[in-house]
Design a protein around this motif. Structure first.
Motif, short mmCIF file in Angstrom:
data_model
loop_
_atom_site.label_atom_id
_atom_site.label_comp_id
_atom_site.label_asym_id
_atom_site.label_seq_id
_atom_site.Cartn_x
_atom_site.Cartn_y
_atom_site.Cartn_z
N ARG A 86 47.99 34.18 52.84
CA ARG A 86 46.74 34.37 52.13
C ARG A 86 45.52 33.88 52.91
NH1 ARG A 86 47.06 33.94 45.94
NH2 ARG A 86 49.01 34.98 45.52
N VAL A 87 45.80 33.22 54.04
CA VAL A 87 44.70 32.57 54.76
C VAL A 87 43.68 33.59 55.24
CG1 VAL A 87 44.14 31.26 56.81
CG2 VAL A 87 46.09 30.60 55.42
N THR A 88 44.17 34.75 55.74
CA THR A 88 43.24 35.71 56.33
C THR A 88 42.25 36.24 55.29
OG1 THR A 88 44.97 37.33 56.02
CG2 THR A 88 44.67 36.48 58.24
N GLY A 89 42.65 36.20 54.01
CA GLY A 89 41.76 36.69 52.98
C GLY A 89 40.73 35.66 52.55
N ASN A 90 41.08 34.39 52.68
CA ASN A 90 40.21 33.33 52.20
C ASN A 90 40.50 32.06 53.00
OD1 ASN A 90 38.74 31.46 50.81
ND2 ASN A 90 39.48 32.05 48.78
N GLY A 91 39.50 31.61 53.75
CA GLY A 91 39.68 30.46 54.62
C GLY A 91 40.09 29.20 53.89
N LEU A 92 39.79 29.14 52.59
CA LEU A 92 40.13 27.96 51.80
C LEU A 92 41.65 27.72 51.81
CD1 LEU A 92 38.25 26.08 50.41
CD2 LEU A 92 38.48 27.38 48.31
N PHE A 93 42.40 28.81 51.90
CA PHE A 93 43.86 28.67 51.89
C PHE A 93 44.38 28.02 53.17
CE2 PHE A 93 44.03 31.74 48.36
CZ PHE A 93 44.91 31.06 47.56
N LEU A 94 43.54 28.00 54.22
CA LEU A 94 43.99 27.36 55.45
C LEU A 94 44.24 25.87 55.22
CD1 LEU A 94 44.67 27.76 58.40
CD2 LEU A 94 42.30 27.33 58.98
N ASP A 176 35.65 33.06 46.57
CA ASP A 176 36.32 32.70 45.31
C ASP A 176 37.82 32.75 45.52
OD1 ASP A 176 33.79 32.70 44.45
OD2 ASP A 176 33.96 34.41 43.09
N ILE A 177 38.53 31.82 44.90
CA ILE A 177 39.93 31.65 45.23
C ILE A 177 40.80 32.27 44.14
CG2 ILE A 177 40.08 29.34 44.18
CD1 ILE A 177 41.80 28.50 46.54
N THR A 178 41.81 33.04 44.56
CA THR A 178 42.76 33.63 43.62
C THR A 178 43.94 32.69 43.48
OG1 THR A 178 42.13 35.86 44.25
CG2 THR A 178 44.24 35.61 43.16
N LEU A 179 44.16 32.22 42.26
CA LEU A 179 45.23 31.25 42.02
C LEU A 179 46.59 31.96 42.00
CD1 LEU A 179 43.49 29.27 39.18
CD2 LEU A 179 43.48 28.79 41.61
N LEU A 180 47.64 31.15 41.99
CA LEU A 180 48.99 31.72 41.92
C LEU A 180 49.18 32.52 40.64
CD1 LEU A 180 51.10 28.66 43.11
CD2 LEU A 180 50.58 30.73 44.39
N PHE B 271 43.01 38.41 31.81
CA PHE B 271 43.52 38.75 33.14
C PHE B 271 42.76 39.94 33.69
CE2 PHE B 271 46.23 40.65 36.32
CZ PHE B 271 46.73 39.55 36.97
N SER B 272 42.42 39.85 34.96
CA SER B 272 41.94 41.04 35.65
C SER B 272 42.54 40.98 37.04
CB SER B 272 40.42 41.04 35.71
OG SER B 272 39.96 39.88 36.34
N ALA B 273 42.87 42.12 37.57
CA ALA B 273 43.57 42.15 38.84
C ALA B 273 42.73 41.48 39.92
CB ALA B 273 43.88 43.59 39.23
N PRO B 274 43.29 40.50 40.65
CA PRO B 274 42.52 39.84 41.70
C PRO B 274 42.21 40.81 42.85
CG PRO B 274 44.80 39.11 41.73
CD PRO B 274 44.65 39.96 40.53
N ALA B 275 41.08 40.57 43.49
CA ALA B 275 40.69 41.41 44.61
C ALA B 275 41.73 41.31 45.72
CB ALA B 275 39.33 40.96 45.13
N GLY B 276 42.06 42.42 46.32
CA GLY B 276 42.98 42.41 47.45
C GLY B 276 44.43 42.58 47.07
N ALA B 277 44.76 42.41 45.78
CA ALA B 277 46.15 42.56 45.38
C ALA B 277 46.49 44.04 45.25
CB ALA B 277 46.39 41.85 44.06
N SER B 278 47.74 44.37 45.50
CA SER B 278 48.15 45.75 45.32
C SER B 278 48.30 46.01 43.82
CB SER B 278 49.48 46.01 46.04
OG SER B 278 50.52 45.37 45.36
#
Lengths: 302, 417
Positions: A86-94, A176-180, B271-278
């Motif tokens: 996920r790092v390439t999408g969001n540097g925070l994950f680094l 903005d960070i996408t959580l698990l 819920f809304s689909a996160p950006a970048g997810a398939s």
């Protein structure tokens, strides 16, 4: 032992040889403890091997970030275990990926080097008995050693996190960070969560620090204490994988380390994190007490 | 190394030696702190008023679904070969086949809910909001969106509005009361089972009754099912299914380990689909009968036959291409959601398609898990075919392509084959 350890420039009042027969803990000079702590910090953070260790750890996220940056357009871009993908999408994950990468081995190794050396290193260099001559009780001396090692470990985690944050921001940008859980939270919230990750990682290493300090009081050979500390971490991790030992898993030193992922769920369950920290607290209490018993009763001859 | 640096001690030696009692005391305190709460918790529930099984089932049927959130632990001891599912694929529903899984549940008690299967560094979420639902797998960063088509959505909305305004559509015949329904359900259950109450228990810190359903027949693998029902809210808190093959631990257990009766925040249920997810869209047809009662008219799909009744029921399919299904052959998987596997980046996808035998329809073979190998590992060869044997369910795939499934001993299936 480098000569610097032995010939540490005596800070005023700290390591100046005092009369050998002063019974310990009689006169607690005001400020002696503070001076001893300052001197110990200078010693720990001034050691070349410790500086090298810190720089090495700080280089991990830099290396990881550069590798991911270079390969992000290749066939293997966006791949990787844990959070690496996920790092390439969001540097925070680094930050998270780097901490996860260092957690199983590099950070225990750092703790081993720092805590294993704390008492045994002085004993081997022959400086421990001079240190004991300082008008500070052995209990306080042990506390000073513990605080110095904990500070060093904290600094190591902080170094990884900060370098990772800067590297990630420069190479991939922060967003903005996408959580698990699939929920996207604002960057500020994400930064808070990542700070929580770093704090939890640092706190979940305290148990191993206590174990390392105890092992360090047992021997005059620092390498032995260092290796034993690393072995404790590895054995704990191995035991954690055996399903037959599921009963003791929750009490293992390393079992709750990965619970740090809790910070990346839509609702952080503080109970889970609290349990992990409670287990660390238990290890700190038991091995801190063991280290105290050993150090305050041991005959120091060197 | 002079003697003076040795602690100036002889008289104090015993005092120093006594310092070793400190770690022992600390260890005792720590052990106490960790062991005491579970012991206190399991000390037994407060006295609950006596109820009959009928009263309890009526209370369960009458209970409104409550807004709640909690942690659920699911443990399966199905006797399948040990496969570290979680390590293979992160949080994935396949992990429910064996071992222990932790789930988090949030619901507002009506039409919005979220269930998350937790992996150590991953999560598989199922979010439902009215007629829509999403699944999100963090390991694959993939969203599947289930929705109704426009006509069905309009029908669903009308129904939901009716329900909310209390304008429940009149059903033909007399409406049974919850008590009546519970009595009927109990009578139906008692046709094949004995329903009784067990000692009160505590689940997730709440006092609970335990209903035990024991099959009358001994020709089934299920020895009993125990349901713990919250004494206060009549919500089922735990279900344990015991197999006849293991009398010490339940074969399947799902129950709350902690529960909070409060409406979860909107952020959790949204819920809304996160950006970048398939993202994959699946349109689900709404069944014609709104109450679902007419859907089951007694006729079975082609190729399916049912033998036996109650606990001894055996289902038999004819003409199922099991080998193809297991190998992930798209022809056998028509319409099954999640059949496509997408790999991270586009170029990686191309690379894999280049090297993977593809059938032209764009589906690469089974990539993440070798399902054929898994199937081989799970089944054993018997003279009649391949047998998948677990503590609660047996599946026999015969050499002539029939599939027999039943909660009965393997010998029964083999005898029927």
């Amino acid at each position: 032992m480098s000569p610097a350890d032995v010939l540490d420039p005596p800070a005023p009042g700290s390591r100046a040889p005092a009369p050998v027969l002063v019974p310990q803990a009689t006169v607690a000079h005001r400020g002696a403890w503070g001076r001893l702590l300052r001197s110990e910090m200078r010693l720990v953070f001034g050691r070349r091997r410790n500086i090298a260790l810190l720089s090495g750890l700080a280089a991990v996220p830099l290396l990881l970030g550069v590798v991911l940056f270079v390969t992000q357009d290749s066939a293997l871009g966006g791949q990787g275990p844990g959070f690496v993908g996920r790092v390439t999408g969001n540097g925070l994950f680094l930050v998270i990926a780097a901490l996860f990468m260092c957690l199983p081995f590099l950070l225990p190794l750092t703790i081993g080097v720092a805590s294993g050396d704390a008492i045994a290193g002085e004993a081997q260099a022959g400086t421990l008995r001079y240190l004991l001559a300082v008008p500070v009780s052995r209990t306080r001396l042990l506390a000073v050693k513990a605080v110095a090692v904990l500070t060093f470990v904290g600094a190591a985690v902080l170094a990884i996190a900060l370098v990772a944050l800067v590297t990630g921001a420069v190479l991939f940008g922060l967003s903005d960070i996408t959580l698990l859980s699939g929920t996207t939270v604002p960057l500020a919230d994400g930064l808070l969560r990542v700070a929580g990750v770093a704090a939890y990682v640092a706190l979940s290493l305290t148990g191993l620090v206590a174990v390392g300090l105890f092992l360090s009081t047992l021997t005059e050979v620092p390498v032995g204490a260092m290796a034993a500390t690393v072995v404790v971490a590895i054995v704990s991790a191995v035991l954690d994988t055996l399903p037959q030992l599921a009963v003791i898993h929750p009490a293992l030193l390393t079992h709750h380390w990965l619970d740090v992922a809790e910070f990346l769920r839509v609702q952080v369950d503080w109970g889970v994190l609290g349990q992990g920290l409670a287990v660390q607290g238990a290890w700190v209490a038991i091995f801190g007490a063991l280290a105290w018993s050993r150090f305050t009763t041991a005959d120091v001859t060197s | 190394m002079t003697e003076q640096t040795v602690l100036p001690t002889t008289p104090r030696r015993s005092a120093l030696r006594s310092r070793w009692t400190a770690p022992v005391a600390v260890a005792a305190v720590v052990a106490g702190a960790f062991l005491a709460p579970p012991l206190i918790a399991s000390a037994g529930p407060a006295d609950l008023p006596d109820v009959t099984p009928e009263q309890l089932l009526a209370a369960v049927a009458e209970a409104e679904p409550l807004p709640m959130s909690g942690t659920v632990v699911y443990t399966a001891r199905l006797g399948l070969p040990e496969i570290p599912f979680a390590e293979v694929s992160g949080a994935d529903p396949i992990a429910l086949l064996g071992g222990s899984s932790t789930l988090r549940v949030w619901t507002d008690g009506t039409e919005r809910s979220r269930v998350a299967l937790l992996g150590s560094t991953s999560e598989y979420s199922v979010v439902r909001d009215g007629a829509e639902a999403w699944t999100y797998s963090s390991a694959e960063d993939a969203v599947v969106h289930y929705s109704l088509d426009e006509a069905d959505q309009a029908r669903y909305d009308a129904l939901a509005t009716d329900l909310r305004s209390g304008n429940v559509p009149e059903l033909a015949g007399e409406l049974p009361t919850p008590q009546e329904a519970a009595r009927l359900a109990l009578a139906r259950a008692e046709e094949f089972s004995i329903v009784s109450l067990d000692a009160h228990t505590t689940v997730a810190g709440r006092d609970a009754y335990q209903v035990v359903v024991t099959p009358r027949t001994s020709a089934t693998l299920v020895s009993r099912i125990v349901v713990a029902v919250d004494a206060e809210t009549s919500t089922p808190l735990r279900v344990q299914t015991w197999s006849v093959q293991d009398t010490t631990t339940p074969a399947l257990e799902i129950g709350f380990t902690d529960i909070t009766l409060a409406t979860p925040s909107d952020a959790i249920l949204a819920f809304s689909a996160p950006a970048g997810a398939s993202l994959k869209e699946v349109v689900v047809p709404l069944p014609d009968a709104p109450d679902g009662a007419e859907a089951h008219d007694g006729s079975l799909p082609d190729g399916l036959t049912i033998t036996g009744s109650g606990w001894e029921t055996v289902a038999q399919w004819v003409g199922l291409d099991v080998a193809a299904l297991v190998a992930g052959d798209p022809a056998a998987l028509t319409g099954l959601p999640g059949a496509e596997r997408t790999i991270g980046s586009e170029s990686a996808q191309e690379l894999i398609e280049e090297f993977m035998p593809s059938d032209g329809s764009g589906h690469p073979g089974a990539m993440t898990l070798d399902t054929t190998a898994l199937y081989d590992q799970l089944t054993v060869e018997v003279p009649e075919g391949l047998l998948l044997s677990s503590t609660l369910l047996n599946v026999l795939v015969t050499n002539d392509g029939r599939v027999l499934v039943g909660s009965v001993p393997a010998e029964t299936l083999r005898g029927m084959a």
